[in-house]
Design a protein around this motif. Structure first.
Motif, mmCIF file in Angstrom:
data_model
loop_
_atom_site.group_PDB
_atom_site.id
_atom_site.type_symbol
_atom_site.label_atom_id
_atom_site.label_comp_id
_atom_site.label_asym_id
_atom_site.label_seq_id
_atom_site.Cartn_x
_atom_site.Cartn_y
_atom_site.Cartn_z
ATOM 1 N N TYR A 167 0.687 -1.132 -0.148
ATOM 2 C CA TYR A 167 -0.087 0.095 0.106
ATOM 3 C C TYR A 167 0.767 1.211 0.279
ATOM 4 C CZ TYR A 167 -3.768 -3.021 0.888
ATOM 5 O OH TYR A 167 -4.463 -4.407 1.362
ATOM 6 N N ILE A 168 0.126 2.739 -0.262
ATOM 7 C CA ILE A 168 0.554 3.471 -0.385
ATOM 8 C C ILE A 168 -0.368 4.654 0.183
ATOM 9 C CG2 ILE A 168 0.524 4.457 -2.900
ATOM 10 C CD1 ILE A 168 3.080 5.671 -3.222
ATOM 11 N N ALA A 169 0.756 5.663 0.354
ATOM 12 C CA ALA A 169 -0.362 6.442 1.089
ATOM 13 C C ALA A 169 0.177 8.183 1.061
ATOM 14 C CB ALA A 169 -0.918 6.033 3.156
ATOM 15 N N PRO A 170 -0.130 9.117 1.437
ATOM 16 C CA PRO A 170 0.730 10.783 1.921
ATOM 17 C C PRO A 170 0.630 10.773 3.151
ATOM 18 C CG PRO A 170 -1.508 11.075 1.213
ATOM 19 C CD PRO A 170 -2.245 9.623 1.036
ATOM 20 N N MET A 171 1.835 11.535 3.760
ATOM 21 C CA MET A 171 1.778 11.509 5.220
ATOM 22 C C MET A 171 1.505 12.582 5.799
ATOM 23 S SD MET A 171 5.097 8.817 5.727
ATOM 24 C CE MET A 171 4.134 8.389 7.336
ATOM 25 N N ALA A 172 1.099 13.759 6.280
ATOM 26 C CA ALA A 172 0.829 14.508 6.828
ATOM 27 C C ALA A 172 1.844 15.923 7.330
ATOM 28 C CB ALA A 172 -0.241 15.225 7.874
ATOM 29 N N ASP A 173 2.822 13.927 8.353
ATOM 30 C CA ASP A 173 3.823 14.998 9.083
ATOM 31 C C ASP A 173 4.307 12.835 9.134
ATOM 32 O OD1 ASP A 173 3.240 12.469 11.321
ATOM 33 O OD2 ASP A 173 1.632 14.620 11.912
ATOM 34 N N PRO A 174 6.418 12.629 9.498
ATOM 35 C CA PRO A 174 6.715 11.181 9.006
ATOM 36 C C PRO A 174 5.894 10.033 10.172
ATOM 37 C CG PRO A 174 8.138 13.009 9.039
ATOM 38 C CD PRO A 174 6.939 13.863 9.919
ATOM 39 N N TRP A 175 5.028 10.321 10.841
ATOM 40 C CA TRP A 175 4.055 9.081 11.542
ATOM 41 C C TRP A 175 2.241 9.321 11.613
ATOM 42 C CZ3 TRP A 175 7.412 13.098 14.073
ATOM 43 C CH2 TRP A 175 6.236 14.037 14.460
ATOM 44 N N THR A 176 1.642 9.923 10.430
ATOM 45 C CA THR A 176 0.664 10.283 10.165
ATOM 46 C C THR A 176 -0.021 10.590 9.051
ATOM 47 O OG1 THR A 176 0.077 12.067 12.075
ATOM 48 C CG2 THR A 176 -1.551 11.479 11.166
ATOM 49 N N LEU A 177 -0.622 9.740 8.526
ATOM 50 C CA LEU A 177 -0.914 9.324 7.309
ATOM 51 C C LEU A 177 -2.161 10.443 6.856
ATOM 52 C CD1 LEU A 177 -1.597 5.499 6.209
ATOM 53 C CD2 LEU A 177 0.520 7.010 6.559
ATOM 54 N N ALA A 178 -1.651 11.421 5.476
ATOM 55 C CA ALA A 178 -2.446 12.290 5.370
ATOM 56 C C ALA A 178 -3.948 12.085 4.316
ATOM 57 C CB ALA A 178 -1.536 13.312 4.745
ATOM 58 N N GLY A 179 -3.617 10.472 4.456
ATOM 59 C CA GLY A 179 -4.969 9.873 2.712
ATOM 60 C C GLY A 179 -4.849 8.767 3.348
ATOM 61 N N PRO A 180 -6.328 8.409 2.877
ATOM 62 C CA PRO A 180 -6.175 6.168 2.835
ATOM 63 C C PRO A 180 -5.209 6.072 2.043
ATOM 64 C CG PRO A 180 -7.967 8.136 1.266
ATOM 65 C CD PRO A 180 -7.396 8.751 1.850
ATOM 66 N N ALA A 181 -5.053 4.308 2.548
ATOM 67 C CA ALA A 181 -4.153 4.245 1.929
ATOM 68 C C ALA A 181 -4.986 3.056 0.104
ATOM 69 C CB ALA A 181 -4.127 2.455 2.850
ATOM 70 N N VAL A 182 -3.749 3.707 -0.680
ATOM 71 C CA VAL A 182 -4.117 2.736 -1.452
ATOM 72 C C VAL A 182 -3.159 1.362 -2.544
ATOM 73 C CG1 VAL A 182 -4.392 2.840 -3.904
ATOM 74 C CG2 VAL A 182 -4.407 5.012 -3.086
ATOM 75 N N GLU A 183 -3.895 0.557 -2.258
ATOM 76 C CA GLU A 183 -2.998 -1.157 -3.423
ATOM 77 C C GLU A 183 -2.480 -0.741 -4.008
ATOM 78 O OE1 GLU A 183 -4.581 -5.138 -4.377
ATOM 79 O OE2 GLU A 183 -6.031 -4.776 -3.115
ATOM 80 N N LEU A 184 -1.600 -0.932 -4.601
ATOM 81 C CA LEU A 184 -0.550 -0.564 -5.505
ATOM 82 C C LEU A 184 -0.136 -2.799 -5.828
ATOM 83 C CD1 LEU A 184 2.702 1.494 -4.997
ATOM 84 C CD2 LEU A 184 -0.100 1.834 -6.163
ATOM 85 N N THR A 185 -0.420 -3.466 -5.362
ATOM 86 C CA THR A 185 0.148 -5.137 -5.639
ATOM 87 C C THR A 185 -0.345 -5.555 -4.391
ATOM 88 O OG1 THR A 185 1.606 -5.977 -5.810
ATOM 89 C CG2 THR A 185 2.154 -4.839 -5.315
ATOM 90 N N ARG A 186 -0.757 -7.017 -4.817
ATOM 91 C CA ARG A 186 -1.106 -8.162 -3.820
ATOM 92 C C ARG A 186 -1.075 -9.204 -4.617
ATOM 93 N NH1 ARG A 186 -7.488 -8.501 -4.366
ATOM 94 N NH2 ARG A 186 -7.322 -6.125 -4.441
ATOM 95 N N PRO A 187 0.130 -10.598 -4.129
ATOM 96 C CA PRO A 187 0.080 -11.489 -4.675
ATOM 97 C C PRO A 187 -0.417 -12.702 -5.512
ATOM 98 C CG PRO A 187 0.125 -11.921 -2.274
ATOM 99 C CD PRO A 187 -0.760 -10.432 -2.754
ATOM 100 N N GLU A 188 -0.445 -12.862 -6.884
ATOM 101 C CA GLU A 188 -1.277 -13.070 -7.731
ATOM 102 C C GLU A 188 -0.468 -13.862 -8.730
ATOM 103 O OE1 GLU A 188 -2.601 -9.427 -10.712
ATOM 104 O OE2 GLU A 188 -0.953 -8.471 -9.501
ATOM 105 N N PHE A 189 0.887 -13.735 -9.135
ATOM 106 C CA PHE A 189 1.274 -14.193 -10.374
ATOM 107 C C PHE A 189 2.030 -15.865 -9.177
ATOM 108 C CE2 PHE A 189 2.108 -10.192 -12.063
ATOM 109 C CZ PHE A 189 1.600 -9.985 -12.836
ATOM 110 N N ASP A 190 2.873 -16.351 -10.596
ATOM 111 C CA ASP A 190 2.855 -17.662 -9.303
ATOM 112 C C ASP A 190 4.270 -17.782 -9.024
ATOM 113 O OD1 ASP A 190 0.842 -19.436 -11.438
ATOM 114 O OD2 ASP A 190 2.355 -20.242 -12.139
ATOM 115 N N TRP A 191 4.763 -16.569 -8.603
ATOM 116 C CA TRP A 191 5.986 -17.068 -8.476
ATOM 117 C C TRP A 191 6.250 -16.029 -7.079
ATOM 118 C CZ3 TRP A 191 8.529 -12.305 -6.070
ATOM 119 C CH2 TRP A 191 7.220 -11.074 -7.311
ATOM 120 N N GLU A 192 5.248 -15.159 -6.898
ATOM 121 C CA GLU A 192 4.835 -14.385 -5.572
ATOM 122 C C GLU A 192 4.177 -15.335 -5.096
ATOM 123 O OE1 GLU A 192 3.698 -10.303 -6.965
ATOM 124 O OE2 GLU A 192 2.005 -11.546 -7.530
ATOM 125 N N VAL A 193 3.028 -16.711 -5.072
ATOM 126 C CA VAL A 193 2.616 -17.380 -4.116
ATOM 127 C C VAL A 193 2.692 -18.507 -3.396
ATOM 128 C CG1 VAL A 193 0.198 -16.353 -4.341
ATOM 129 C CG2 VAL A 193 1.230 -18.670 -6.086
#
Length: 338
Positions: A167-193
């Protein structure tokens, strides 16, 4: 060639994180007892093994930060130092999640030190990063791109098969997210599972107008390998459509050089700005007992070349005894001094 160190750069330190700042390399990684966060530094990568290692934080006696301290990463944001790490409670026993195998109960936490020297001053707990939901979360990394700080991490989603997605999210400060998490990748290919359904250990490299986001997949034995997503630096990095995911792993075990399970990488650079790939690997395949407690994933480093089109030439893990990259000894993808 003389006075050139060889790989590994640090023994028995998995999940290596190396930051070059102020002419020094700062190193941390998972301590084999998983009960502390350690830091060392040296002017050259090859000197990290011999460098003094200092404990900057220890696990609590009980509670949510008392067990299995994993994958610390050191970052410099603004005028302060930050370490992102994962910790579990002392009753961490695995939890049963519908649709997946049992997993651990880690969360992501942050330490801050505002001293100029991270070996001085005080490391202050900034607490758990609220990622938006409570589940297994780990392997947080951070990158400041075009003035925006992003957090990238691995976390389990109850409606997605597997142990963790990236997941990725912007930060308001180094310990606080400024927005919701966005999924970038999940296990899907044979090599990942293979063994486990895992995407974890993200790391970010910005070069040539592009963002390269590496991650690791599969169980942590011989099948463990690295994948990559790529985006234009000017694109909306919070839009999954901005990213292109390679269907094949880019860095895998190589029996020809005796290196197995390369992954959980970070990036650093030589004094001239040449990118360096840092990762862990084992030199054998047979593990007695629980792989979690096998300490011999060693931290390693090699130059990451780029081709004429600006694409990384990932190559293969260099064998033991090959030189560590320095300003005067650069390794090709095959591990040969240039």
């Amino acid at each position: 060639m003389t006075d050139v160190g060889v790989n590994p750069i640090v023994l028995q330190r998995a999940d290596p994180s190396v930051l070059r700042h102020g002419g020094q390399y700062y190193f941390t990684g998972s301590y084999p007892a998983y009960d502390r966060i350690v830091l060392r530094r040296a002017e050259r990568l090859e000197d990290l093994q011999a460098a003094e290692e200092v404990t900057i934080w220890s696990a609590h006696a009980d509670g949510p930060q008392s067990h299995l301290i994993w994958a610390p990463e050191i970052h410099r944001v603004g005028d302060a130092w930050y370490v992102y790490y994962a910790a579990a409670p002392n009753d961490h026993g695995t939890v049963d999640v519908p649709g997946t195998a049992e997993t651990f109960n880690h969360r992501v936490y942050v330490l801050e030190n505002t001293a100029d020297d991270p070996f001085e001053g005080q490391w202050i707990e900034r607490g758990q990063v609220d990622t938006g939901w409570e589940s297994f979360a780990l392997d947080a990394t951070s990158a400041v791109i075009d003035g925006t700080q992003y957090l990238v991490w691995a976390q389990q989603a109850f409606d997605v098969r597997g142990h963790s997605n990236i997941y990725i999210a912007p930060m308001a400060d180094p310990w606080t997210l400024a927005g919701p998490a966005v999924e970038l990748t999940r296990p899907e290919f044979d090599w990942e599972v293979k063994g486990f359904w895992v995407n974890e250990g993200p790391s970010v490299l910005v070069r040539g107008g592009r963002v390269f986001l590496t991650y690791s997949g599969a169980a942590t034995g011989i099948d463990y390998a690295m994948g990559v997503l790529t985006a234009d630096v000017s694109s909306d990095l919070l839009d999954p459509a901005s990213w292109t995911k390679s269907p094949e792993p880019v860095f895998v075990s190589d029996p020809a050089v005796g290196q197995y399970g390369p992954g959980h990488n970070s990036f650093t650079e030589l004094p001239d700005g040449t990118p360096v790939l840092v990762y862990h690997a084992r030199s054998y395949t047979h593990i007695e007992g629980d792989p979690l407690w096998d300490p011999n994933r060693h931290a390693r480093a090699q130059v990451l070349p780029f081709d004429a089109d600006g694409n990384p030439v990932w190559g293969t893990p260099v064998p033991d005894t090959r030189p560590v990259p320095t300003s005067t000894a650069v390794l090709s993808p095959a591990g040969d001094p240039q």
